[in-house]
Scaffold this motif. Sequence first.
Motif, PDB file in Angstrom:
ATOM      1  N   SER A  49       0.828  -1.204   0.000  1.00 28.20           N
ATOM      2  CA  SER A  49       0.000   0.000   0.000  1.00 28.20           C
ATOM      3  C   SER A  49       0.860   1.252   0.000  1.00 28.20           C
ATOM      4  CB  SER A  49      -0.919   0.030   1.226  1.00 28.20           C
ATOM      5  OG  SER A  49      -1.929  -0.913   1.100  1.00 28.20           O
ATOM      6  N   LEU A  50       1.869   1.245   0.838  1.00 24.63           N
ATOM      7  CA  LEU A  50       2.739   2.423   0.912  1.00 24.63           C
ATOM      8  C   LEU A  50       3.566   2.592  -0.358  1.00 24.63           C
ATOM      9  CD1 LEU A  50       3.967   2.103   4.593  1.00 24.63           C
ATOM     10  CD2 LEU A  50       2.311   3.714   3.694  1.00 24.63           C
ATOM     11  N   TRP A  51       4.045   1.505  -0.887  1.00 23.85           N
ATOM     12  CA  TRP A  51       4.961   1.562  -2.030  1.00 23.85           C
ATOM     13  C   TRP A  51       4.258   1.904  -3.343  1.00 23.85           C
ATOM     14  CZ3 TRP A  51      10.081   1.741  -2.057  1.00 23.85           C
ATOM     15  CH2 TRP A  51      10.743   1.550  -3.257  1.00 23.85           C
ATOM     16  N   ALA A  64       0.542   4.963  -2.445  1.00 22.43           N
ATOM     17  CA  ALA A  64       0.832   6.320  -1.965  1.00 22.43           C
ATOM     18  C   ALA A  64       1.245   7.255  -3.106  1.00 22.43           C
ATOM     19  CB  ALA A  64       1.894   6.285  -0.875  1.00 22.43           C
ATOM     20  N   PRO A  65       2.106   6.841  -4.038  1.00 24.73           N
ATOM     21  CA  PRO A  65       2.418   7.739  -5.155  1.00 24.73           C
ATOM     22  C   PRO A  65       1.199   8.057  -6.022  1.00 24.73           C
ATOM     23  CG  PRO A  65       4.092   6.043  -4.995  1.00 24.73           C
ATOM     24  CD  PRO A  65       2.989   5.665  -4.048  1.00 24.73           C
ATOM     25  N   VAL A  95      -1.889   8.373  -4.904  1.00 26.65           N
ATOM     26  CA  VAL A  95      -2.648   9.376  -4.158  1.00 26.65           C
ATOM     27  C   VAL A  95      -1.986  10.742  -4.289  1.00 26.65           C
ATOM     28  CG1 VAL A  95      -3.343  10.093  -1.829  1.00 26.65           C
ATOM     29  CG2 VAL A  95      -3.644   7.730  -2.544  1.00 26.65           C
ATOM     30  N   MET A  96      -0.672  10.783  -4.163  1.00 27.15           N
ATOM     31  CA  MET A  96       0.039  12.056  -4.255  1.00 27.15           C
ATOM     32  C   MET A  96      -0.127  12.688  -5.637  1.00 27.15           C
ATOM     33  SD  MET A  96       3.457  11.431  -1.887  1.00 27.15           S
ATOM     34  CE  MET A  96       4.323  10.618  -3.181  1.00 27.15           C
ATOM     35  N   SER A  97       0.017  11.892  -6.683  1.00 28.61           N
ATOM     36  CA  SER A  97      -0.107  12.458  -8.024  1.00 28.61           C
ATOM     37  C   SER A  97      -1.539  12.907  -8.306  1.00 28.61           C
ATOM     38  CB  SER A  97       0.358  11.461  -9.086  1.00 28.61           C
ATOM     39  OG  SER A  97      -0.503  10.348  -9.141  1.00 28.61           O
ATOM     40  N   SER A  98      -2.516  12.158  -7.836  1.00 31.38           N
ATOM     41  CA  SER A  98      -3.905  12.543  -8.038  1.00 31.38           C
ATOM     42  C   SER A  98      -4.213  13.842  -7.304  1.00 31.38           C
ATOM     43  CB  SER A  98      -4.827  11.426  -7.547  1.00 31.38           C
ATOM     44  OG  SER A  98      -6.167  11.795  -7.706  1.00 31.38           O
ATOM     45  N   ARG A  99      -3.712  13.966  -6.098  1.00 26.23           N
ATOM     46  CA  ARG A  99      -3.934  15.199  -5.339  1.00 26.23           C
ATOM     47  C   ARG A  99      -3.230  16.383  -5.996  1.00 26.23           C
ATOM     48  NH1 ARG A  99      -3.625  13.129   0.930  1.00 26.23           N
ATOM     49  NH2 ARG A  99      -5.872  13.035   1.223  1.00 26.23           N
ATOM     50  N   MET A 100      -2.028  16.170  -6.468  1.00 24.04           N
ATOM     51  CA  MET A 100      -1.314  17.276  -7.116  1.00 24.04           C
ATOM     52  C   MET A 100      -2.030  17.727  -8.391  1.00 24.04           C
ATOM     53  SD  MET A 100       1.128  18.190  -5.219  1.00 24.04           S
ATOM     54  CE  MET A 100       0.284  17.685  -3.737  1.00 24.04           C
ATOM     55  N   GLN A 101      -2.558  16.771  -9.146  1.00 23.19           N
ATOM     56  CA  GLN A 101      -3.320  17.122 -10.352  1.00 23.19           C
ATOM     57  C   GLN A 101      -4.573  17.897  -9.979  1.00 23.19           C
ATOM     58  OE1 GLN A 101      -4.055  13.388 -12.267  1.00 23.19           O
ATOM     59  NE2 GLN A 101      -2.001  13.243 -13.134  1.00 23.19           N
ATOM     60  N   ASP A 102      -5.287  17.446  -8.963  1.00 18.16           N
ATOM     61  CA  ASP A 102      -6.496  18.147  -8.534  1.00 18.16           C
ATOM     62  C   ASP A 102      -6.185  19.551  -8.053  1.00 18.16           C
ATOM     63  OD1 ASP A 102      -7.941  15.908  -9.172  1.00 18.16           O
ATOM     64  OD2 ASP A 102      -8.212  15.247  -7.087  1.00 18.16           O
ATOM     65  N   LEU A 103      -5.095  19.699  -7.292  1.00 21.99           N
ATOM     66  CA  LEU A 103      -4.722  21.021  -6.800  1.00 21.99           C
ATOM     67  C   LEU A 103      -4.263  21.926  -7.941  1.00 21.99           C
ATOM     68  CD1 LEU A 103      -2.893  20.160  -3.470  1.00 21.99           C
ATOM     69  CD2 LEU A 103      -5.126  21.245  -3.755  1.00 21.99           C
ATOM     70  N   ARG A 132      -5.571   4.596   5.420  1.00 21.97           N
ATOM     71  CA  ARG A 132      -5.884   5.908   4.853  1.00 21.97           C
ATOM     72  C   ARG A 132      -5.491   5.995   3.378  1.00 21.97           C
ATOM     73  NH1 ARG A 132      -5.513   6.212  10.078  1.00 21.97           N
ATOM     74  NH2 ARG A 132      -6.743   7.717  11.225  1.00 21.97           N
ATOM     75  N   ILE A 133      -4.397   5.370   3.023  1.00 20.38           N
ATOM     76  CA  ILE A 133      -3.979   5.387   1.617  1.00 20.38           C
ATOM     77  C   ILE A 133      -5.001   4.654   0.758  1.00 20.38           C
ATOM     78  CG2 ILE A 133      -2.271   4.450  -0.004  1.00 20.38           C
ATOM     79  CD1 ILE A 133      -0.153   5.080   2.157  1.00 20.38           C
TER      80      ILE A 133
END
Length: 111
Positions: free
Chosen positions: A13-15, A18-19, A21-29, A102-103
């Motif tokens: 899950s972490l490996w 997590a990336p 989730v981070m990329s999706s959030r950065m795109q949304d932001l 959470r991830i």
Amino acid sequence: MFFSADLLTEFASLWFQAPMVMSSRMQDLAVSGMSGSAGQAEVGQMITEKLSAVVESATAINFALVNEGMIAATALATGTCAGLAGASDRVAVAALKPYGKRIRANVRRLT
């Protein structure tokens, strides 16, 4: 050395997730911008979930260590080694499980 299936699941899950989730959030932001209420809400949620994961993880580690200590004391009192194998994996799973939970929830929500 072999790891338990639970520990490998949390590491995966972490490996891998997590990336995502981070990329999706950065795109949304990037699309909505930080000035919008959606961007501010997402940043607030990111901070809140990380802080709650830290507290939940610390609590889970303490409970797992107490549990492993009781298992070790029982093994010492009875003169057996039953239950001692995999103690480090169980503590590591307890530490990582709040983050993995959470991830996985964020992957479902953001995709």
